[in-house]
Design an enzyme around this catalytic site. Sequence first.
Site, PDB file in Angstrom:
ATOM      1  N   ASN A 121      -8.905  -0.383  -0.164  1.00  0.00           N
ATOM      2  CA  ASN A 121      -7.387  -1.181  -0.594  1.00  0.00           C
ATOM      3  C   ASN A 121      -6.795  -0.970  -1.751  1.00  0.00           C
ATOM      4  OD1 ASN A 121      -7.050  -5.105  -0.864  1.00  0.00           O
ATOM      5  ND2 ASN A 121      -5.468  -3.268  -0.002  1.00  0.00           N
ATOM      6  N   GLY A 122      -5.497  -0.786  -1.734  1.00  0.00           N
ATOM      7  CA  GLY A 122      -5.178  -0.541  -3.095  1.00  0.00           C
ATOM      8  C   GLY A 122      -4.728   0.767  -3.093  1.00  0.00           C
TER       9      GLY A 122
ATOM     10  N   MET B 269      -3.069 -11.888   4.158  1.00  0.00           N
ATOM     11  CA  MET B 269      -2.482 -12.528   3.190  1.00  0.00           C
ATOM     12  C   MET B 269      -1.338 -13.388   3.564  1.00  0.00           C
ATOM     13  SD  MET B 269      -0.134  -9.151   3.230  1.00  0.00           S
ATOM     14  CE  MET B 269       0.204  -8.585   5.405  1.00  0.00           C
ATOM     15  N   VAL B 270      -2.192 -14.650   2.638  1.00  0.00           N
ATOM     16  CA  VAL B 270      -2.087 -16.111   2.861  1.00  0.00           C
ATOM     17  C   VAL B 270      -0.173 -16.474   3.561  1.00  0.00           C
ATOM     18  CG1 VAL B 270      -2.481 -18.249   1.632  1.00  0.00           C
ATOM     19  CG2 VAL B 270      -3.901 -16.761   0.824  1.00  0.00           C
TER      20      VAL B 270
ATOM     21  N   GLU C  72       0.866  -5.378   0.467  1.00  0.00           N
ATOM     22  CA  GLU C  72       2.262  -5.241  -0.273  1.00  0.00           C
ATOM     23  C   GLU C  72       3.053  -4.401   0.238  1.00  0.00           C
ATOM     24  OE1 GLU C  72       3.574  -6.212  -4.053  1.00  0.00           O
ATOM     25  OE2 GLU C  72       1.942  -8.064  -4.461  1.00  0.00           O
TER      26      GLU C  72
ATOM     27  N   HIS D  25     -11.175  -3.239  -2.783  1.00  0.00           N
ATOM     28  CA  HIS D  25      -9.932  -3.633  -3.263  1.00  0.00           C
ATOM     29  C   HIS D  25     -10.410  -2.490  -4.648  1.00  0.00           C
ATOM     30  CE1 HIS D  25      -5.984  -5.581  -3.924  1.00  0.00           C
ATOM     31  NE2 HIS D  25      -5.763  -4.021  -4.719  1.00  0.00           N
TER      32      HIS D  25
ATOM     33  N   CYS E 138      -9.706 -13.026  -3.573  1.00  0.00           N
ATOM     34  CA  CYS E 138      -9.141 -13.707  -4.164  1.00  0.00           C
ATOM     35  C   CYS E 138      -9.086 -13.475  -5.898  1.00  0.00           C
ATOM     36  CB  CYS E 138      -8.497 -14.817  -3.546  1.00  0.00           C
ATOM     37  SG  CYS E 138      -7.510 -15.739  -3.761  1.00  0.00           S
TER      38      CYS E 138
END
Length: 513
Positions: free
Chosen positions: A240-241, A56-57, A265, A207, A140
């Site tokens: 992912n998700g 995560m940036v 998140e 994802h 991204c």
Amino acid sequence: MFPDGSISALHIFGKCCVRKYSTNHTILQSTVMAKLQGFEFWRKTLKEARFVVAPMVDQSELAWRLLSRRHGAQLCYTPMLHAQVFVRDANYRRENLYNEVCEEDRPLITQFCANDPEVFLQASLLAQDYCDAIDLNLGCPQMIAKRGHYGVFLQDEWELLEKMVRLAHEKLSVPITCKIRVFKELERTVRYAQMLEKAGCQLLTVHGRTKEQKGASTGIANWEHIREVRKAVNIPVFANGNIHHLSDVERCIQETGVQGVMSAEGNLHNPALFKGCSPPIWEMAEEYLDVVKQHPPCTLSYVRAHLFKLWHHTLQIHQDLREELAKVKTIEGMAGVSKQLRLRCQEEIAKGKDAEEKEGSLPFPHWICQPYVRPAPKEPDGEGKLKISEGKKAVCQKRALEDFDAVTDTLSKNKQKKRSRNPHKNFSPEHKPKYIKCEQCGNPKGNKCVFNLCRGCCKKKAFKEVADCPSHGLRFKTRAEKLKAEEEEKKASAAETDASTALQKQPKARLPL
């Protein structure tokens, strides 16, 4: 290569002989080992990791990774790093990877965004001694990735991606992994995954959302695509998700057959997600701030962003502390705001408000770590316009009335900040000072400029005509005269030196006896 530029390892094809660096930097790979691949890499190096913290940036920094590991995470990724900047900037390497070497922070995968095979390889070679694998970001979807031409915006350039993955697979001493998003077409998604596997990808994170699913249009991730990818490849796959609770993790593994599940998140709102518990927010916030203090330095904006995520639901109620958290400039100040939030929550608990809170839209009281569920994307009506709920219409009308009654011209956020610093500042157009325009370009001219021009035009003219303009601080004529005087002085001193030398060389006259 270390921060000072020294080489840390002798690289041999398929092997890496690693030594300890003389300072605090210690490379944590085994002394001599062949590069593991696929499931062997997942079993031995990653220790069969099932619970994964996503890259995560500005959010998956060392302190957050350590906090997540304390609460169940088995594998972490670094934030996405820009390969080109990583290659050219030694400070960027130190701040984002080299200074974050920590024995407890393993296994660790370093992620890069890149669109050039050679640059990606160079960055990976500089990073491989500090991690267990290198990951290529192909997921991204943000606008900055579109402008930079990386992330998910490379997913149609299969030839380029195949070259990037193959070159890294052949040259690196650690495995290469990829993180992707799905296509709308299931068959295309499967062929995409198979192409990356054939090129040398040893672990694939999928994802389950498309390139278009982001922001307000995020929607639900498609686990069906992930399941079909898992069936089609012979390497480990992470999903992912849609991960908000530990039960989601277990259900995802059962439905898709993946080896592990990645959370982004969900982890930011509840670092104890993989532990299967939802602790009070202040416990996580205080523990995170302690880790930050134990592993300095940590960028202030990262810490602030984490506290905003953790306290998200509570800050909707205590708006005054939200503003205060946005303004404080030190770790201690942020800890103070977090403490105030804790005290207010404990006061509400003492008054018995926790039962009332459960009746709201949240599954738990707002002071409990819990996920933020994005609202479903709005559906267009018959005319193609987005539907707006009656409640929202009422809010909009109320805001419009308030604005009309208070002030006719609303201020932007930037102007509101200026007003908070200077309450007497007036933004009315009528009160703006009137400037005389420059004769050449139309910009405001200098009030006392000798040429009646703006500074840019004045500088060009003064340089061309060798003139001065005291108003703009330009001294071309003065400097030219000074240089001329210095040259004349040098010539005069040289002439005097020559004359004195000539006198010394003349024969002396002898007196008669």
